[in-house]
Structures are given as C-alpha cells and as structure tokens.
Design a protein around this motif. Structure first.
Motif, PDB file in Angstrom:
ATOM      1  N   ASP A   1       0.854  -1.185   0.000  1.00 46.69           N
ATOM      2  CA  ASP A   1       0.000   0.000   0.000  1.00 46.69           C
ATOM      3  C   ASP A   1       0.888   1.231   0.000  1.00 46.69           C
ATOM      4  O   ASP A   1       2.116   1.132  -0.053  1.00 46.69           O
ATOM      5  CB  ASP A   1      -0.978  -0.022   1.174  1.00 46.69           C
ATOM      6  CG  ASP A   1      -0.296   0.007   2.529  1.00 46.69           C
ATOM      7  OD1 ASP A   1       0.942   0.142   2.580  1.00 46.69           O
ATOM      8  OD2 ASP A   1      -1.002  -0.107   3.543  1.00 46.69           O
ATOM      9  N   GLU A   2       0.276   2.422   0.078  1.00 44.18           N
ATOM     10  CA  GLU A   2       1.056   3.660  -0.005  1.00 44.18           C
ATOM     11  C   GLU A   2       1.945   3.884   1.205  1.00 44.18           C
ATOM     12  O   GLU A   2       2.861   4.701   1.169  1.00 44.18           O
ATOM     13  CB  GLU A   2       0.151   4.876  -0.222  1.00 44.18           C
ATOM     14  CG  GLU A   2      -0.951   5.041   0.788  1.00 44.18           C
ATOM     15  CD  GLU A   2      -2.188   4.203   0.493  1.00 44.18           C
ATOM     16  OE1 GLU A   2      -2.988   4.022   1.410  1.00 44.18           O
ATOM     17  OE2 GLU A   2      -2.350   3.722  -0.629  1.00 44.18           O
ATOM     18  N   GLN A   3       1.728   3.165   2.294  1.00 49.61           N
ATOM     19  CA  GLN A   3       2.580   3.278   3.480  1.00 49.61           C
ATOM     20  C   GLN A   3       3.692   2.235   3.492  1.00 49.61           C
ATOM     21  O   GLN A   3       4.522   2.231   4.381  1.00 49.61           O
ATOM     22  CB  GLN A   3       1.738   3.146   4.740  1.00 49.61           C
ATOM     23  CG  GLN A   3       0.737   4.263   4.879  1.00 49.61           C
ATOM     24  CD  GLN A   3      -0.236   4.015   6.007  1.00 49.61           C
ATOM     25  OE1 GLN A   3      -0.537   2.877   6.342  1.00 49.61           O
ATOM     26  NE2 GLN A   3      -0.716   5.084   6.594  1.00 49.61           N
TER      27      GLN A   3
ATOM     28  N   THR B   1       7.018   8.509  -5.408  1.00 50.57           N
ATOM     29  CA  THR B   1       6.131   7.692  -4.592  1.00 50.57           C
ATOM     30  C   THR B   1       6.689   6.287  -4.415  1.00 50.57           C
ATOM     31  O   THR B   1       6.555   5.684  -3.355  1.00 50.57           O
ATOM     32  CB  THR B   1       4.731   7.619  -5.246  1.00 50.57           C
ATOM     33  OG1 THR B   1       4.265   8.944  -5.456  1.00 50.57           O
ATOM     34  CG2 THR B   1       3.762   6.867  -4.357  1.00 50.57           C
TER      35      THR B   1
END
Length: 147
Positions: free
Chosen positions: A9-11, A93
């Motif tokens: 995920d983004e974390q 990212t």
C-alpha cells in the motif's frame, strides 16, 4: 535463484506477495499479483520498469486501474522529456515502496535464500513480509493517532 514480487500500500505495508523462479520475466507476474490483492478500480498501480509491457498496460486498463508503470526505453530509442518527467513523478512515490525491500533486508537479513525449493522460499518471503508489517504497525498507529 528466485524473485519476490510484492504489492504494497502507499505506506509500504505488504498486501500481496508472489515468488517466482529467477528465469521468469517480471512482466508475467504483474497480473497474478494484482489478482491476488483484489484491488478496486481507480487505484494507481506503480511499478518499476521491469513490469513495463503493452500487455500489462492493457490488463490494468481492463481492470479499471490507473497505469503507473515506469516507462522503459526501447532499444536504439531514448525516452522523451515528458516520459522522463513521468518516471520522475512515479519514482517519488515508489521510493516508499522500495523502502520495504531495504527494511526487510536490513532488519531480517532478507534476500538470502535459506531454503531450497520454490515453496520453501515463498514461505520464507511470507514470514519476512509478516514480520515487516508487524514491526511497522506500531509506528503507523502512532502516526494515525497524531493526526
């Protein structure tokens, strides 16, 4: 040798994991990884250049996912400035995602194949991913409480 394909995920928490033999191309593993994670439509899928292929881009579009695969130059042809800018935006990212691999290597000496056989190596990868998620969770919960 073996390759570990991870969806985070983004974390940076590991959501899905696939282990393949080293002679298996990265482009083949992306659809199986996305099927395993059951992503909802509209989610951006960021991936490195190894996953860049027309087939993968079409697969993502067919599933309603945003294609964020870094672009790869074709032999004898360089990337345009807009393509390089696209890769730079994605890489900002993706560094959070790549941190997952570095942390597993640093904290648990990951990347070393302790067992022979694909099934055993896959089990080791799963255990490393579980340990990574457990180690990261308290810090993420504290950050959520601060907000």
């Amino acid at each position: 040798g073996y390759k570990k394909h991870v969806l985070t995920d983004e974390q940076g928490l590991v959501e899905a994991l696939i282990t393949t033999p080293a002679n298996c191309a990265d482009t083949v593993a992306l659809p199986a990884l996305i099927e395993k994670s059951e992503l909802s439509s509209g989610v951006s899928v960021l991936a490195d250049k190894g996953y860049c292929s027309k087939k993968n881009s079409e697969y993502l579009a067919g599933r309603g996912l945003v294609d964020g695969i870094m672009l790869k130059a074709i032999r004898g042809k360089t990337l345009s400035e807009s393509q390089k800018a696209f890769n730079r935006v994605i890489s900002k990212t993706r560094c959070l995602i790549e941190r997952t691999f570095g942390s597993i290597r640093r904290w648990f000496l990951g990347g070393r194949c302790r067992y022979r056989g694909l099934e055993r190596r896959h089990t080791q990868n799963i255990l490393e991913a579980m340990a990574y998620n457990l180690k990261r969770m308290p810090g993420l919960l504290v950050l959520e409480g601060v907000k």
